[in-house]
Each structure stands twice: as C-alpha cells, then as structure tokens.
Design a protein around this motif. Structure first.
Motif, PDB file in Angstrom:
ATOM      1  N   VAL A 230      53.966  29.538  73.696  1.00  0.00           N
ATOM      2  CA  VAL A 230      53.368  29.005  75.001  1.00  0.00           C
ATOM      3  C   VAL A 230      51.666  29.256  74.516  1.00  0.00           C
ATOM      4  CG1 VAL A 230      52.731  29.820  76.977  1.00  0.00           C
ATOM      5  CG2 VAL A 230      55.212  29.845  76.439  1.00  0.00           C
ATOM      6  N   ALA A 231      51.579  30.351  73.595  1.00  0.00           N
ATOM      7  CA  ALA A 231      50.095  30.598  73.237  1.00  0.00           C
ATOM      8  C   ALA A 231      49.795  29.509  72.249  1.00  0.00           C
ATOM      9  CB  ALA A 231      50.065  31.946  72.682  1.00  0.00           C
ATOM     10  N   ALA A 232      50.523  29.044  71.632  1.00  0.00           N
ATOM     11  CA  ALA A 232      50.399  28.006  70.334  1.00  0.00           C
ATOM     12  C   ALA A 232      49.939  26.749  71.290  1.00  0.00           C
ATOM     13  CB  ALA A 232      51.335  27.951  69.246  1.00  0.00           C
ATOM     14  N   LEU A 233      50.942  26.444  72.249  1.00  0.00           N
ATOM     15  CA  LEU A 233      50.672  25.123  72.750  1.00  0.00           C
ATOM     16  C   LEU A 233      49.486  25.148  73.635  1.00  0.00           C
ATOM     17  CD1 LEU A 233      52.041  22.546  73.745  1.00  0.00           C
ATOM     18  CD2 LEU A 233      53.338  23.814  75.618  1.00  0.00           C
ATOM     19  N   SER A 234      49.110  26.412  74.326  1.00  0.00           N
ATOM     20  CA  SER A 234      47.919  26.520  75.232  1.00  0.00           C
ATOM     21  C   SER A 234      46.664  26.370  74.453  1.00  0.00           C
ATOM     22  CB  SER A 234      47.996  27.855  75.977  1.00  0.00           C
ATOM     23  OG  SER A 234      49.023  27.715  76.626  1.00  0.00           O
ATOM     24  N   ALA A 237      46.255  22.444  73.391  1.00  0.00           N
ATOM     25  CA  ALA A 237      46.210  21.666  74.449  1.00  0.00           C
ATOM     26  C   ALA A 237      44.698  21.994  74.931  1.00  0.00           C
ATOM     27  CB  ALA A 237      47.173  21.680  75.106  1.00  0.00           C
ATOM     28  N   SER A 238      44.068  23.130  74.445  1.00  0.00           N
ATOM     29  CA  SER A 238      42.792  23.656  75.265  1.00  0.00           C
ATOM     30  C   SER A 238      43.086  23.869  76.764  1.00  0.00           C
ATOM     31  CB  SER A 238      41.818  22.697  74.987  1.00  0.00           C
ATOM     32  OG  SER A 238      41.337  22.570  73.782  1.00  0.00           O
ATOM     33  N   TYR A 239      44.400  24.655  76.918  1.00  0.00           N
ATOM     34  CA  TYR A 239      44.559  24.775  78.379  1.00  0.00           C
ATOM     35  C   TYR A 239      44.933  26.180  78.483  1.00  0.00           C
ATOM     36  CZ  TYR A 239      47.248  24.623  82.721  1.00  0.00           C
ATOM     37  OH  TYR A 239      47.729  24.855  84.270  1.00  0.00           O
ATOM     38  N   PRO A 240      44.076  26.812  79.320  1.00  0.00           N
ATOM     39  CA  PRO A 240      44.198  28.249  79.328  1.00  0.00           C
ATOM     40  C   PRO A 240      45.454  28.903  79.898  1.00  0.00           C
ATOM     41  CG  PRO A 240      42.590  27.362  81.108  1.00  0.00           C
ATOM     42  CD  PRO A 240      43.083  26.254  80.288  1.00  0.00           C
ATOM     43  N   SER A 241      46.075  29.924  79.783  1.00  0.00           N
ATOM     44  CA  SER A 241      47.192  30.516  80.160  1.00  0.00           C
ATOM     45  C   SER A 241      47.144  32.044  79.765  1.00  0.00           C
ATOM     46  CB  SER A 241      48.379  29.991  79.461  1.00  0.00           C
ATOM     47  OG  SER A 241      48.590  30.294  78.090  1.00  0.00           O
ATOM     48  N   LEU A 242      47.983  32.532  80.375  1.00  0.00           N
ATOM     49  CA  LEU A 242      47.904  34.296  80.197  1.00  0.00           C
ATOM     50  C   LEU A 242      48.280  34.468  78.856  1.00  0.00           C
ATOM     51  CD1 LEU A 242      47.602  37.015  81.624  1.00  0.00           C
ATOM     52  CD2 LEU A 242      50.144  36.880  82.093  1.00  0.00           C
TER      53      LEU A 242
END
Length: 321
Positions: A230-234, A237-242
C-alpha cells in the motif's frame, strides 16, 4: 412388522439425538472416515469426551434429520450442512464431530489416532510413497520387482541395494500390483489412516482446516507485506495514505534540509548539520571512539618497584637451616 417398528424407533432416536447435538453445539468438523476401523473409532470417541461427540450415519438420514431440525427451529447455523437443492457437506463416507471445546485442541487430538496400513492394490495414495536408498535384505533373484518399477539397484554383499531414493507412488495415484508387492516385501506400511478433517464449521461459517494452521507470525508477516505494498502504491501514485505517511514526512524533511543547506534559511536541526559541515573538527572528540580504552583513560601510574633485600640484610632464615 416388529422389525419395521424397531427400524422406525431407531430412526426416531437418531433424529432426536442429532437434533440435540445441533442445539447443544455450535462448532463441528466434517470428517472423512475411509479406512478407519471400529477399534480406532472407539479410541477417538473416548479421547474426545466429554466436550465432543462423533455422529456417523447414512448421508440421506443425516440430511433428512438436519432439514427437519431447520424447519422446526429456524436455527440457521447449520444450513451449510444441507444447502437447498444440493447435498451440502454431507457427501461421501463422512461424519460430524460436534464440539464446544477449542477447535485446535480437538483437531490435534483427532490427528493423534492414525494407524499405519500396508499399500493395497487399487488404494489411492494420500501421500508420496518414497523408498529410501540403501540395503533391502532381498536376494538378487528378486530384482524383477525393482526392474518392473524402473528402480535402479546394485548387488552389494549378496543382497539388493537401492542406489537412490525413489518415489514409488505419488499423491493421488492408485497403487499397482507390483508396487504393493514390493512394499510388502520391504515391510513398508506407507499409509496412515485416521479421521480426515474436510471442513470446519463455526457458528454457521464454513472454512478449510488449513486456516487453523495459520500462526500469529504468518498473520503479522501478511499484514506487514500488505502495508508495504500500500505504501509503495501510494508513493508511486503520489496519493497520500496512512501507510505512506512516514515516508512522505521523511522525504519532506530531507527536502527542507537540502534547501536549508543551500540557502540562508535555517532551523535547529539544519543548523546542527551546517555547523558540522563548517567545522567538522568540533565534533571529532564526541565521535572518535576510544581505542582499547587507552586514549580516554589517564595513564596508569607506575607501581613502585619493591626493593629486593640485599645479601647483607637478615632475611630471617639461614641458607643452611
């Protein structure tokens, strides 16, 4: 007429007993009982008491009793046993182990009661049958059994010796006549039979028994892997996540520090880096490790040498005493 009444009475008792189990217990195993002997059954029943019971019977009779129980009580926990229009889980030579105890403990207790059995012609292998390399104790006249199965052998000290490990029967294959004869001559009982758990039922949920083998470490490893993905995908994609927040914060700090080093802008942590780059010698004392403790420790004082008594002094004894 009397016989029919007895059969009818037994069916009523069976239905009553099954209904009592369905009402009393909320967990169960669906088990396959192929190749399980009566003595083995008795031992398993005895070991599982008093928190668990085993119920066997004809599949049609069990389905009928379960359906009637569902109609009368509306207890949806056991609908999985008889799915509408299907046979459900009651198919084949199966039984039900009802329990209110710990499922893992009951599973381990059932697994204890397995009996070794020889390979019979036509039997389906529940595991790979491997013959280990080494001496067989068989005389050279019996090499035909090995040749029929394509097993490499040699004669050593008047007996047949297998050159390397060989799989005679693979999982799921049927045992042939030559394979059964050879295994019998070698005294190998390759199969172990016992109650085989097919499905687990817990409060209406049905799942595979392999789920029970999952440990806390496996769960933790899966969660860590998922967080990393999830962290790598975020980040990609320059999409913030926890999951990506720590990486985003660290990258932001690195960028701010780089800007501070190239400009007059500063902040406490950046100032410390600037001071270090301006004069690294200021930090040499705090960073240089002590070599063997000799550099940091004060020089040890030399111990005064003890004066040896002279020949003229009285030493308290005579050389000729």
């Amino acid at each position: 007429m009397v016989a029919e009444e007895r059969v009818s009475q037994k069916k009523k008792e069976y239905r009553k007993r099954l209904a009592e189990y369905l009402q009393t217990y909320d967990k169960a195993f669906i088990v396959n009982a192929d190749n399980v002997g009566s003595k083995q059954f008795m031992d398993i029943r005895k070991a599982l008491r008093p928190n668990s019971v085993i119920l066997m019977g004809k599949n049609t009779m069990m389905r009928f009793c379960v359906e009637k129980y569902l109609e009368e009580t509306g207890d949806h926990r056991w609908e999985c046993l008889v799915k509408p229009g299907k046979k459900g889980l009651l198919e084949g030579n199966v039984g039900i182990v009802f329990t209110n105890g710990d499922l893992s403990q009951v599973k381990d207790e059932i697994a204890k009661y397995k009996v070794g059995a020889p390979a019979r012609v036509g039997a389906t292998a529940n595991d790979d049958v491997v013959i280990k390399a080494g001496g067989t104790g068989m005389d050279p006249s019996q090499t035909s059994f090995f040749q029929a199965l394509g097993i490499a052998t040699k004669i050593n000290k008047g007996t047949i010796e297998i050159v390397s490990d060989v799989v005679v029967v693979k999982t799921g294959d049927r045992v042939g006549a030559s394979q059964a004869t050879l295994l019998a001559k070698l005294g190998i009982k390759p199969f172990k039979y016992g109650l085989q758990i097919l499905k687990v039922i817990e409060s209406g949920a049905v799942y595979d028994p392999k789920v029970m083998d999952i440990t806390d470490e496996d769960m933790l490893s899966s969660v860590i892997t998922a967080i990393r993905e999830v962290a790598a995908l975020s980040l990609g994609a320059s999409y913030p996540s926890l999951a990506a927040a720590p990486h985003i914060i660290i990258d932001g700090y690195k960028n701010a520090l780089a800007i501070a080093l190239e400009t007059d802008y500063t902040f406490p942590l950046a100032q410390k880096v600037k001071d270090y780059l301006a004069d690294p010698s200021k930090f040499a004392v705090t960073t240089a490790p002590a070599v063997g403790g000799a550099a940091a420790a004060p020089a040890a004082k030399e111990e005064p040498k003890k004066e040896e008594p002279s020949e003229e002094e009285d030493m308290g004894f005579s050389l000729f005493d």
